[in-house]
Design a protein around this motif. Structure first.
Motif, PDB file in Angstrom:
ATOM      1  N   PHE A 166       0.762  -0.925  -0.716  1.00  0.00           N
ATOM      2  CA  PHE A 166      -0.309   0.145   0.350  1.00  0.00           C
ATOM      3  C   PHE A 166       1.114   1.595   0.353  1.00  0.00           C
ATOM      4  CE2 PHE A 166      -3.337  -2.826   1.972  1.00  0.00           C
ATOM      5  CZ  PHE A 166      -4.324  -2.992   1.005  1.00  0.00           C
ATOM      6  N   LYS A 167       0.247   2.297  -0.692  1.00  0.00           N
ATOM      7  CA  LYS A 167       0.972   3.081  -0.596  1.00  0.00           C
ATOM      8  C   LYS A 167       1.021   4.461   0.523  1.00  0.00           C
ATOM      9  CE  LYS A 167       1.122   4.182  -5.939  1.00  0.00           C
ATOM     10  NZ  LYS A 167       0.801   4.656  -6.777  1.00  0.00           N
ATOM     11  N   PRO A 168       1.604   5.043   1.067  1.00  0.00           N
ATOM     12  CA  PRO A 168       0.893   5.830   2.162  1.00  0.00           C
ATOM     13  C   PRO A 168      -0.307   6.593   2.151  1.00  0.00           C
ATOM     14  CG  PRO A 168       3.223   5.989   1.900  1.00  0.00           C
ATOM     15  CD  PRO A 168       2.764   5.550   1.010  1.00  0.00           C
ATOM     16  N   GLN A 169      -0.886   6.775   1.014  1.00  0.00           N
ATOM     17  CA  GLN A 169      -2.296   7.883   0.723  1.00  0.00           C
ATOM     18  C   GLN A 169      -3.241   6.944   0.547  1.00  0.00           C
ATOM     19  OE1 GLN A 169      -2.905  10.849   1.031  1.00  0.00           O
ATOM     20  NE2 GLN A 169      -5.153   9.960   0.271  1.00  0.00           N
ATOM     21  N   GLU A 170      -2.649   5.192   0.686  1.00  0.00           N
ATOM     22  CA  GLU A 170      -3.700   4.344   0.404  1.00  0.00           C
ATOM     23  C   GLU A 170      -4.157   4.211   1.693  1.00  0.00           C
ATOM     24  OE1 GLU A 170      -3.526   1.910  -3.188  1.00  0.00           O
ATOM     25  OE2 GLU A 170      -1.669   1.467  -2.136  1.00  0.00           O
ATOM     26  N   LEU A 171      -2.914   4.395   2.575  1.00  0.00           N
ATOM     27  CA  LEU A 171      -3.219   3.341   4.347  1.00  0.00           C
ATOM     28  C   LEU A 171      -4.056   4.403   4.873  1.00  0.00           C
ATOM     29  CD1 LEU A 171       0.251   1.527   4.878  1.00  0.00           C
ATOM     30  CD2 LEU A 171      -1.747   1.274   4.628  1.00  0.00           C
ATOM     31  N   LYS A 172      -3.532   5.643   4.475  1.00  0.00           N
ATOM     32  CA  LYS A 172      -4.646   7.328   4.818  1.00  0.00           C
ATOM     33  C   LYS A 172      -5.928   6.990   4.127  1.00  0.00           C
ATOM     34  CE  LYS A 172      -4.751  12.319   5.550  1.00  0.00           C
ATOM     35  NZ  LYS A 172      -6.206  12.078   5.110  1.00  0.00           N
ATOM     36  N   GLU A 173      -6.220   6.711   3.577  1.00  0.00           N
ATOM     37  CA  GLU A 173      -7.865   6.786   2.651  1.00  0.00           C
ATOM     38  C   GLU A 173      -8.722   5.264   3.913  1.00  0.00           C
ATOM     39  OE1 GLU A 173      -9.999   6.065  -1.312  1.00  0.00           O
ATOM     40  OE2 GLU A 173      -7.799   6.329  -0.828  1.00  0.00           O
ATOM     41  N   LEU A 174      -7.193   3.731   3.962  1.00  0.00           N
ATOM     42  CA  LEU A 174      -8.279   3.294   4.699  1.00  0.00           C
ATOM     43  C   LEU A 174      -8.227   4.339   5.611  1.00  0.00           C
ATOM     44  CD1 LEU A 174      -6.121   0.224   3.333  1.00  0.00           C
ATOM     45  CD2 LEU A 174      -8.267   0.596   2.337  1.00  0.00           C
ATOM     46  N   ASP A 175      -7.573   4.179   6.440  1.00  0.00           N
ATOM     47  CA  ASP A 175      -7.800   4.754   8.094  1.00  0.00           C
ATOM     48  C   ASP A 175      -9.359   5.671   7.741  1.00  0.00           C
ATOM     49  OD1 ASP A 175      -6.324   3.975   9.956  1.00  0.00           O
ATOM     50  OD2 ASP A 175      -4.720   5.376   9.500  1.00  0.00           O
ATOM     51  N   ASP A 176      -9.061   6.651   7.071  1.00  0.00           N
ATOM     52  CA  ASP A 176     -10.348   7.725   6.695  1.00  0.00           C
ATOM     53  C   ASP A 176     -11.733   6.884   6.977  1.00  0.00           C
ATOM     54  OD1 ASP A 176      -8.290   9.920   7.016  1.00  0.00           O
ATOM     55  OD2 ASP A 176      -8.593  10.057   5.025  1.00  0.00           O
ATOM     56  N   LEU A 177     -11.729   5.293   5.755  1.00  0.00           N
ATOM     57  CA  LEU A 177     -12.784   5.153   5.287  1.00  0.00           C
ATOM     58  C   LEU A 177     -13.259   4.390   6.952  1.00  0.00           C
ATOM     59  CD1 LEU A 177     -11.813   3.653   1.870  1.00  0.00           C
ATOM     60  CD2 LEU A 177     -14.101   5.436   2.824  1.00  0.00           C
ATOM     61  N   SER A 178     -12.229   4.184   7.653  1.00  0.00           N
ATOM     62  CA  SER A 178     -12.675   3.030   8.793  1.00  0.00           C
ATOM     63  C   SER A 178     -13.248   3.613   9.121  1.00  0.00           C
ATOM     64  CB  SER A 178     -11.502   2.845   9.964  1.00  0.00           C
ATOM     65  OG  SER A 178     -12.025   1.596  10.766  1.00  0.00           O
ATOM     66  N   THR A 179     -12.994   5.763   9.827  1.00  0.00           N
ATOM     67  CA  THR A 179     -13.662   5.848  10.559  1.00  0.00           C
ATOM     68  C   THR A 179     -15.159   6.487  10.102  1.00  0.00           C
ATOM     69  OG1 THR A 179     -11.421   6.851  11.353  1.00  0.00           O
ATOM     70  CG2 THR A 179     -13.142   8.513  11.143  1.00  0.00           C
ATOM     71  N   ALA A 180     -14.926   7.483   9.184  1.00  0.00           N
ATOM     72  CA  ALA A 180     -16.552   6.608   8.518  1.00  0.00           C
ATOM     73  C   ALA A 180     -17.618   5.731   8.449  1.00  0.00           C
ATOM     74  CB  ALA A 180     -15.963   6.687   6.580  1.00  0.00           C
ATOM     75  N   PHE A 181     -16.364   4.591   8.807  1.00  0.00           N
ATOM     76  CA  PHE A 181     -17.838   3.746   8.790  1.00  0.00           C
ATOM     77  C   PHE A 181     -18.228   4.020   9.815  1.00  0.00           C
ATOM     78  CE2 PHE A 181     -16.417   1.470   4.972  1.00  0.00           C
ATOM     79  CZ  PHE A 181     -17.710   0.846   4.082  1.00  0.00           C
ATOM     80  N   ALA A 182     -17.412   4.041  10.888  1.00  0.00           N
ATOM     81  CA  ALA A 182     -17.609   4.005  12.541  1.00  0.00           C
ATOM     82  C   ALA A 182     -18.822   5.211  12.364  1.00  0.00           C
ATOM     83  CB  ALA A 182     -16.697   4.505  14.237  1.00  0.00           C
ATOM     84  N   ILE A 183     -18.734   6.125  12.070  1.00  0.00           N
ATOM     85  CA  ILE A 183     -19.643   7.151  11.737  1.00  0.00           C
ATOM     86  C   ILE A 183     -21.341   6.631  11.515  1.00  0.00           C
ATOM     87  CG2 ILE A 183     -20.635  10.081  10.809  1.00  0.00           C
ATOM     88  CD1 ILE A 183     -17.289  10.550  10.852  1.00  0.00           C
TER      89      ILE A 183
END
Length: 212
Positions: A166-183
């Motif tokens: 994964f590229k760093p930007q992809e990992l950040k996107e996964l982090d953001d998606l995890s947060t979005a699903f939690a919301i």
């Protein structure tokens, strides 16, 4: 003289007969009138009873209709609540799944030969969205759909690339998606879960966030 007496007696007899006849006619008229009055009163009573019976029947039908409508409304509400709960749990699963993937990739012991697959669920969204769309506010629904579509698009782009880091930007996107699903989970969960149930789910999410 005797003739006069006989005629007088005859007149008296005739008058008596006539009087009796008149009395009989009057009695018959009165009796008939009373009988007719009785019939009218009986008929009115029957009509009143019939109207009361019709009204009672109509009231029973209306009550049955209202009861059926109430049952249908309650059943619809129950299905909607169950669907929202299922979608909330699915969002929580996706949040934890993405979070676990990011943590695994960032782990010092991680090797790309052991990378876990990107697993995202969407069944509840596909099956229940039409049912719950009207129950959700206009500001909530687009956010849910956007989160799912972004995540699923990411999943499609990563298919067949499990061995590519994964590229760093992809990992950040996964982090953001995890947060979005939690919301998404919290937004939906507060509509259908009790405070204790929400706290139990939040504890599960916190454990996933804090685990190495």
């Amino acid at each position: 003289m005797l003739d006069s007496i006989y005629r007088f007696a005859a007149d008296i007899n005739s008058s008596q007969v006539l009087a009796n006849l008149i009395a009989a006619v009057i009695g018959a008229m009165i009796g008939g009138g009373l009988a007719l009055l009785g019939v009218r009163q009986t008929l009115k009573a029957q009509i009143k009873l019939q109207r009361q019976d019709w009204q009672r029947h109509n009231n029973e039908k209306e009550k049955e209709r209202r009861d059926r409508q109430k049952d249908a409304t309650e059943q619809q509400a129950s299905r909607e609540i169950a669907s929202i709960a299922a979608l909330a749990i699915e969002a929580l699963f996706n949040s934890i799944s993405l979070l676990s993937l990011v943590k695994s990739v960032r782990s010092p012991t991680f090797t790309w030969t052991s990378v876990p697959p990107l697993r995202l669920l969407r069944r509840q969204l596909d099956e229940n969205l039409p049912l719950i769309a009207e129950r959700l506010t206009a500001g909530v629904l687009p956010g849910i759909i956007s989160t799912y579509m972004t995540a699923l698009n990411f999943q499609v782009l990563r298919e067949g690339k499990e061995q590519i880091p994964f590229k760093p930007q992809e990992l950040k996107e996964l982090d953001d998606l995890s947060t979005a699903f939690a919301i998404v989970f919290r937004t939906l969960g507060q509509l259908v879960f009790s405070r204790d149930e929400l706290e139990a789910f939040e504890t599960t999410l916190r454990i996933a966030q804090s685990s190495d």
